[in-house]
Design an enzyme around this catalytic site. Structure first.
Site, PDB file in Angstrom:
ATOM      1  N   GLU A  40       0.866  -0.869   0.101  1.00 44.46           N
ATOM      2  CA  GLU A  40      -0.025   0.173  -0.110  1.00 44.46           C
ATOM      3  C   GLU A  40       0.550   0.858  -0.195  1.00 44.46           C
ATOM      4  O   GLU A  40       1.516   1.021   0.881  1.00 44.46           O
ATOM      5  CB  GLU A  40      -0.646   0.085   1.494  1.00 44.46           C
ATOM      6  CG  GLU A  40      -2.341   0.077   0.899  1.00 44.46           C
ATOM      7  CD  GLU A  40      -2.506  -0.548   0.124  1.00 44.46           C
ATOM      8  OE1 GLU A  40      -2.932  -0.344  -1.369  1.00 44.46           O
ATOM      9  OE2 GLU A  40      -3.785  -1.255   0.475  1.00 44.46           O
ATOM     10  N   THR A  42       3.078   2.029  -1.633  1.00 45.85           N
ATOM     11  CA  THR A  42       3.877   1.794  -3.158  1.00 45.85           C
ATOM     12  C   THR A  42       4.303   1.984  -4.497  1.00 45.85           C
ATOM     13  O   THR A  42       5.529   2.252  -4.823  1.00 45.85           O
ATOM     14  CB  THR A  42       4.348   0.053  -2.827  1.00 45.85           C
ATOM     15  OG1 THR A  42       3.391  -0.355  -3.444  1.00 45.85           O
ATOM     16  CG2 THR A  42       4.589  -0.175  -1.114  1.00 45.85           C
ATOM     17  N   ASP A  43       3.417   2.287  -5.024  1.00 42.16           N
ATOM     18  CA  ASP A  43       2.890   2.325  -6.201  1.00 42.16           C
ATOM     19  C   ASP A  43       3.618   3.480  -6.792  1.00 42.16           C
ATOM     20  O   ASP A  43       3.450   4.070  -8.073  1.00 42.16           O
ATOM     21  CB  ASP A  43       1.517   1.824  -6.888  1.00 42.16           C
ATOM     22  CG  ASP A  43       0.512   2.870  -6.394  1.00 42.16           C
ATOM     23  OD1 ASP A  43       0.293   3.548  -5.916  1.00 42.16           O
ATOM     24  OD2 ASP A  43      -0.652   2.697  -7.030  1.00 42.16           O
ATOM     25  N   GLY A 131     -16.929   5.275  -2.814  1.00 41.96           N
ATOM     26  CA  GLY A 131     -16.333   6.077  -2.383  1.00 41.96           C
ATOM     27  C   GLY A 131     -16.079   4.812  -1.014  1.00 41.96           C
ATOM     28  O   GLY A 131     -15.252   5.154   0.508  1.00 41.96           O
ATOM     29  N   LEU A 134     -12.944   0.278  -3.277  1.00 43.62           N
ATOM     30  CA  LEU A 134     -12.716  -0.431  -4.098  1.00 43.62           C
ATOM     31  C   LEU A 134     -12.154  -0.479  -5.499  1.00 43.62           C
ATOM     32  O   LEU A 134     -12.683  -0.623  -6.404  1.00 43.62           O
ATOM     33  CB  LEU A 134     -13.942  -1.425  -3.976  1.00 43.62           C
ATOM     34  CG  LEU A 134     -13.780  -1.926  -2.576  1.00 43.62           C
ATOM     35  CD1 LEU A 134     -15.449  -3.190  -2.236  1.00 43.62           C
ATOM     36  CD2 LEU A 134     -12.796  -2.592  -2.116  1.00 43.62           C
ATOM     37  N   SER A 135     -12.808   0.850  -5.592  1.00 49.94           N
ATOM     38  CA  SER A 135     -11.866   2.111  -7.453  1.00 49.94           C
ATOM     39  C   SER A 135     -12.699   1.553  -8.125  1.00 49.94           C
ATOM     40  O   SER A 135     -12.652   1.258  -8.787  1.00 49.94           O
ATOM     41  CB  SER A 135     -10.596   0.693  -7.705  1.00 49.94           C
ATOM     42  OG  SER A 135      -9.599   1.256  -6.411  1.00 49.94           O
ATOM     43  N   SER A 136     -14.010   2.128  -7.664  1.00 47.47           N
ATOM     44  CA  SER A 136     -15.231   2.154  -8.255  1.00 47.47           C
ATOM     45  C   SER A 136     -14.294   3.167  -9.078  1.00 47.47           C
ATOM     46  O   SER A 136     -15.023   3.092 -10.767  1.00 47.47           O
ATOM     47  CB  SER A 136     -16.061   2.858  -7.603  1.00 47.47           C
ATOM     48  OG  SER A 136     -15.841   4.348  -6.684  1.00 47.47           O
ATOM     49  N   GLU A 169      -7.070  10.249 -13.745  1.00 46.69           N
ATOM     50  CA  GLU A 169      -7.184  10.570 -12.911  1.00 46.69           C
ATOM     51  C   GLU A 169      -6.418  11.775 -12.024  1.00 46.69           C
ATOM     52  O   GLU A 169      -6.893  13.002 -11.899  1.00 46.69           O
ATOM     53  CB  GLU A 169      -7.088   9.227 -11.741  1.00 46.69           C
ATOM     54  CG  GLU A 169      -7.389   9.318 -10.584  1.00 46.69           C
ATOM     55  CD  GLU A 169      -8.187   8.506  -9.985  1.00 46.69           C
ATOM     56  OE1 GLU A 169      -8.903   7.712 -10.786  1.00 46.69           O
ATOM     57  OE2 GLU A 169      -8.905   9.060  -9.394  1.00 46.69           O
ATOM     58  N   ASP A 181      -4.757   0.663  -9.365  1.00 45.87           N
ATOM     59  CA  ASP A 181      -6.047   0.278  -9.344  1.00 45.87           C
ATOM     60  C   ASP A 181      -6.865   0.271 -10.514  1.00 45.87           C
ATOM     61  O   ASP A 181      -7.057  -0.655 -11.439  1.00 45.87           O
ATOM     62  CB  ASP A 181      -6.741   1.281  -9.027  1.00 45.87           C
ATOM     63  CG  ASP A 181      -6.485   1.956  -7.323  1.00 45.87           C
ATOM     64  OD1 ASP A 181      -5.432   1.370  -6.584  1.00 45.87           O
ATOM     65  OD2 ASP A 181      -6.858   3.094  -6.559  1.00 45.87           O
TER      66      ASP A 181
HETATM   67  C1  GLA Z   1      -5.642   4.503  -4.384  1.00 50.23           C
HETATM   68  C2  GLA Z   1      -4.641   4.517  -5.117  1.00 50.23           C
HETATM   69  C3  GLA Z   1      -3.001   4.083  -5.693  1.00 50.23           C
HETATM   70  C4  GLA Z   1      -3.011   3.767  -3.958  1.00 50.23           C
HETATM   71  C5  GLA Z   1      -3.148   3.134  -3.105  1.00 50.23           C
HETATM   72  C6  GLA Z   1      -2.357   2.781  -1.828  1.00 50.23           C
HETATM   73  O1  GLA Z   1      -5.880   3.477  -3.990  1.00 50.23           O
HETATM   74  O2  GLA Z   1      -5.427   4.661  -6.422  1.00 50.23           O
HETATM   75  O3  GLA Z   1      -2.323   4.196  -7.160  1.00 50.23           O
HETATM   76  O4  GLA Z   1      -1.703   4.197  -4.391  1.00 50.23           O
HETATM   77  O5  GLA Z   1      -4.600   4.018  -2.655  1.00 50.23           O
HETATM   78  O6  GLA Z   1      -2.280   1.506  -2.295  1.00 50.23           O
END
Ligand code: GLA
Length: 394
Positions: A40, A42-43, A131, A134-136, A169, A181
């Site tokens: 988390e 780290t990306d 929200g 979970l990356s909606s 984004e 995501d």
């Molecule tokens: C969000 C961001 C991702 C990542 C995470 C944390 O989901 O969209 O790119 O940085 O937070 O790991």
């Protein structure tokens, strides 16, 4: 929701708001949301992540038009009604609400020289809790990119789709998120996690084999707002820590350091807060490498232990959990048969993921749910995660 139900809903919404559906130039598409098992924040630091696509996501019926108009309708935001703009008016404008995501993807495609000459109508419906971390939004971006690629016959790789979503984004919607995501949504594979090195986008699929156990998603129901949250601030802090470390050691990213190297050089970071942020990132990357190994070997108890450590690091060093996520995690670990538990995604609200033995799941939902309600004052929601595949045409 089944794929057929999703398809029926967007068919109905489309007809209600845009009229009839023609056979040519239209299609129904789906793109998933994601959970992240470990790795988390780290990306955006050149590190590793281990996300998986889930079976929940966003459905959309798209139909090409002959003019340059764009019309959007979401069954999740009926109050916003039909939102209308055109391919010639692609500038960020918050008044467009949720439509900023598809607009942003079209803008990114245009910026990168992909030819889209005519507009389209799109009706969407998603079954991801909004929200909830979970990356909606990534699922909507990938849905748009994938559908546009299909309808306009564009030559865009799956990785490029993810990058276009991230560009939307970052540069259009104003959240400086990493690639995780969008990558997970665009490249998900059923029953596999994606072990991704964000420094060069090399990746491997790792099968998720959890004999006698499942992944439980627990939703805090605390709404997190990525754009105006601490997310961009954390990113800035990591950059500052990196700039200071660069005075002592030749690195491009925080995740170029092993924990040992970090311990050796951390003295150059003056501010204790920045030091903590960098420590989380470096150790989290090392944990993710180890977790991928454990998963490949089927050592689920080691994997669970690393998840617990990851949560603790997010709480103590990254300060991105909060009472809601911490309560869910701590209560989960009290249930016999829970192998590991941690927050997933950006943090500051959102969800946890836990690996729980099948026989413990009813008790998990009951007892964690009760304790959460008592402590926080409103209920959490629980779902059994199904690891699904990437985007597709239905
Ligand atoms: C969000 C961001 C991702 C990542 C995470 C944390 O989901 O969209 O790119 O940085 O937070 O790991």
């Amino acid at each position: 929701m089944t794929k057929n139900e999703g398809k029926e809903i967007v068919n109905r919404l489309f007809q209600e708001h845009f009229g009839c559906i023609s056979k040519s130039g239209s299609g129904v598409f789906f793109a998933p949301g994601r959970i992240n098992l470990i790795g988390e924040h780290t990306d955006y630091n050149g590190g590793h992540v281990l996300p998986c696509a889930v079976s929940l996501g966003t459905y959309g019926l798209f139909q090409r038009r002959s003019d340059r108009k764009l019309r959007f309708y979401s069954g999740n935001e009926p109050g916003a009604g039909v939102i209308e703009t055109s391919l010639d008016e692609l500038q960020p404008d918050r008044r467009f609400g949720w439509a900023e995501y598809p607009k942003g993807v079209l803008w990114a495609m245009k910026e990168e020289g992909f030819p889209i000459e005519t507009g389209f109508d799109m009706a969407i419906y998603g079954d991801l809790p909004g929200g909830a971390g979970l990356s909606s939004s990534a699922s909507l971006e990938i849905l748009t990119g994938f559908a546009v690629r299909g309808l306009f016959d564009l030559d865009i790789s799956d990785i490029k789709l993810a990058l276009l979503g991230q560009k939307a984004e970052n540069e259009y919607c104003g959240v400086r998120s990493g690639i995780m995501d969008q990558f997970a949504s665009a490249l998900g594979r059923k029953d596999h996690a994606i072990f991704l090195n964000t420094a060069d986008l090399s990746y491997q699929y790792v099968p998720i084999r959890l004999p006698g156990a499942k992944i439980v998603i627990s939703n805090t129901n605390r709404k997190h707002k990525l754009a105006d949250s601490v997310y961009n601030e954390r990113r800035r802090e990591c950059q500052e820590a990196l700039d200071q470390l660069k005075k002592a050691v030749n690195i491009q990213n925080l995740c170029d350091l092993t924990p040992e190297e970090f311990e050796q050089h951390r003295g150059v970071i003056q501010d204790p807060v920045l030091k903590k942020r960098a420590r989380h990132v470096v150790y989290e990357n090392a944990r993710t490498l180890e977790a991928a190994k454990a998963l490949k070997k089927g050592n689920i108890s080691r994997f669970g232990g690393l998840m617990n450590e990851a949560h603790e690091s997010m709480r103590r060093d990254y300060e991105a959990t909060g009472i809601e996520l911490d309560t869910l995690q701590e209560e989960a670990l009290k249930i016999p048969g829970v192998i590991g538990s941690r927050m997933t995604g950006a943090g500051f609200g959102g969800c946890t993921v836990s690996i729980a033995e099948d026989s413990s799941i009813d008790r998990f939902i009951q007892e964690v749910g009760d304790a959460y309600l008592k402590e926080i004052g409103y209920a959490a929601d629980f779902y059994i995660a199904e690891i699904g595949s990437g985007p597709r045409r239905l």
